[in-house]
Design an enzyme around this catalytic site. Structure first.
Site: not given
Ligand code: EPU
Length: 423
Positions: A22-23, A92, A116, A121, A124, A306, A328, A398
């Site tokens: 997915k990512n 996002r 989120c 998250r 910037d 993850d 993280i 998702r």
């Protein structure tokens, strides 16, 4: 809202095939905005975030057609440049269209993603870096409005902190910028490499792929390409952990074990026997529960955030106390309360969860709060006594393609159901 009912105690055996990542698929879809020619993507996972990104692309005038596992993305003729809030608020990663829109259409309007479940998250670093390439950025009614009427120009940029989608956004902006861009302190995740490989196939000139410094020589235009998405290392890792927890001999196929190095290392320390080949990981039936091990999440090649939630489920069944630190994200332990309701013994102190194993888990109704937290509740349900009902599995959908179908093929008993509001 759909739910899972999981009958605990079933042993898993056989083979499970990993889907495309997915990512990696999300930035690769966004990268199709960089060309006017058709792009063919193979191996996009059938998950909700991909459908959302396809809707974002549709709002930007592109069309996506799927046939036999290949998605063909065709650019439209207009210059739409607004990714609307209704879509961005649900994902996002929609912010990934900012870089490519600015680079080719020279303007972009993307709603700012809100808060989120796993932390603040912000984006910037993306915005500061795009400004260094010459974009003019402002926030207007909750949208980031970005313009570069004369095109972007190469620059030297150092990210203050490693950011995965930030690196991807800037890479997509830099490939069409005038001159040379140097990006330092970049994310080295395999998903960034996959995007770079696709961009190279489109004619982009990128050096340093796989290292923290990426050097990009901008080109005038990019062409269409055929690209195959890498396998999903997080999905693979989730099934490897399921196999350690509840397996009687499971092979996770179609994955890249090299991308799972940190997890496999940790399992070795835990005394878990695992066999790897080029594209598969086999977890034979284990004679005894794993030993507790400690881990801290880190950017790739470190232990992936993850997989932190899934590791916690494993720790509840390990011998001894595992100390698992989330470095993280500042708020990624929501699954702890739900695991505790199932009988887990976990204390959270700052960013570290001390998991005291092994404790039997009891089936109950639990609520998924984010994608990876949902996965851990399913893993816990597999080994719990009795039935576990996992509510709000839309989070799971998702990012995991047909999780219950894949686990049921291994021998799990998971039913997807929706009892309606009054039952
Ligand atoms: N950060 C900032 N400012 C920025 C960007 C990041 O402060 O402008 C901070 C974040 O708040 C976080 C850290 O930097 O504390 C790292 O965040 P990063 O930007 O790397 O995360 P991301 O790019 O938004 C991607 C994945 C996540 C994964 C993280 C970390 C995608 C679409 N998402 O998010 O995946 O957890 O990298 O590896 O690639 C998931 O799939 O479940 C998921 C959440």
């Amino acid at each position: 809202m759909e739910k899972f009912r999981i009958r605990g105690g079933r042993r898993l055996a056989g083979e499970v095939q990993v889907s495309g990542a997915k990512n990696a698929a999300l930035p690769c879809l966004a990268a199709t905005l960089l060309t006017s020619e058709p792009v063919r993507l193979q191996g996009l996972p059938r998950v909700r975030d991909i459908v959302t990104m396809e809707k974002v692309l549709a709002a930007l005038g592109e069309s996506c057609e799927r046939e036999n596992g290949t998605t063909r993305v065709v650019a439209g003729s207009g210059d739409a440049h607004h990714a609307p809030y209704e879509l961005v608020r649900t994902m996002r990663a929609s912010v990934l269209v900012l870089g490519p829109l600015l680079a080719r259409r020279r303007r972009a309007r993307v709603s700012l993603p809100g808060g989120c479940a796993i932390g603040a998250r912000p984006v910037d670093f993306h915005l500061q870096a795009l400004a260094r390439l010459g974009a003019d950025l402002r926030v207007e009614s909750g949208d980031v409005v970005a313009e570069a009427p004369h095109g972007l120009a190469g620059a030297e940029i150092e990210f203050p902190r490693i950011t995965v989608t930030g690196t991807e956004n800037l890479l997509m902006a830099a490939v069409l910028a005038r001159g040379r861009t140097v990006l330092r302190n970049c994310a080295r995740e395999p998903e960034v490499e996959d995007l770079a490989a696709m961009l190279a196939g489109m004619g982009a000139r990128i050096a340093g792929v796989g290292s923290p410094t990426l050097e990009v020589e901008g080109v005038e235009a990019l062409r269409g390409t055929d690209h195959t998405i890498i396998p999903d290392r997080i999905e693979a890792g989730t099934y490897v952990i399921a196999a350690v927890l509840a397996g009687a001999g499971v092979t996770v196929t179609g994955c890249r074990p090299a991308h799972l190095h940190a997890l496999l290392d940790l399992l070795e320390r835990a005394g878990v026997a695992v066999e790897t080949s080029n594209d598969a990981v086999t977890v034979p039936e284990q004679g005894s529960p794993p030993r507790a091990v400690s881990a801290t999440t880190a950017e790739y090649p470190g232990f992936a955030t993850d997989l932190q939630a899934q590791l916690l489920a494993l720790a509840t069944q390990s011998r001894g106390t595992s100390n698992i630190t989330e470095a993280i994200f500042e708020n990624r332990f929501q699954h702890v309360l739900e695991l505790k309701r199932m009988g887990a013994a976990i204390d959270v102190e700052g960013r570290t969860a001390h998991v005291h194993g092994s404790t039997p888990l009891d089936g109950t109704t639990v609520m998924a709060s984010d994608l990876r937290a949902s996965a851990t509740l399913v893993l816990a349900g597999l080994v719990a006594r009795g039935d576990t009902v996992v509510d709000r599995i839309y989070h799971l959908d998702r990012g995991y393609e047909a999780m219950e179908v894949k686990l049921n093929a291994l021998g799990a008993e998971i039913e997807r159901f929706n009892p309606g509001p009054y039952r």
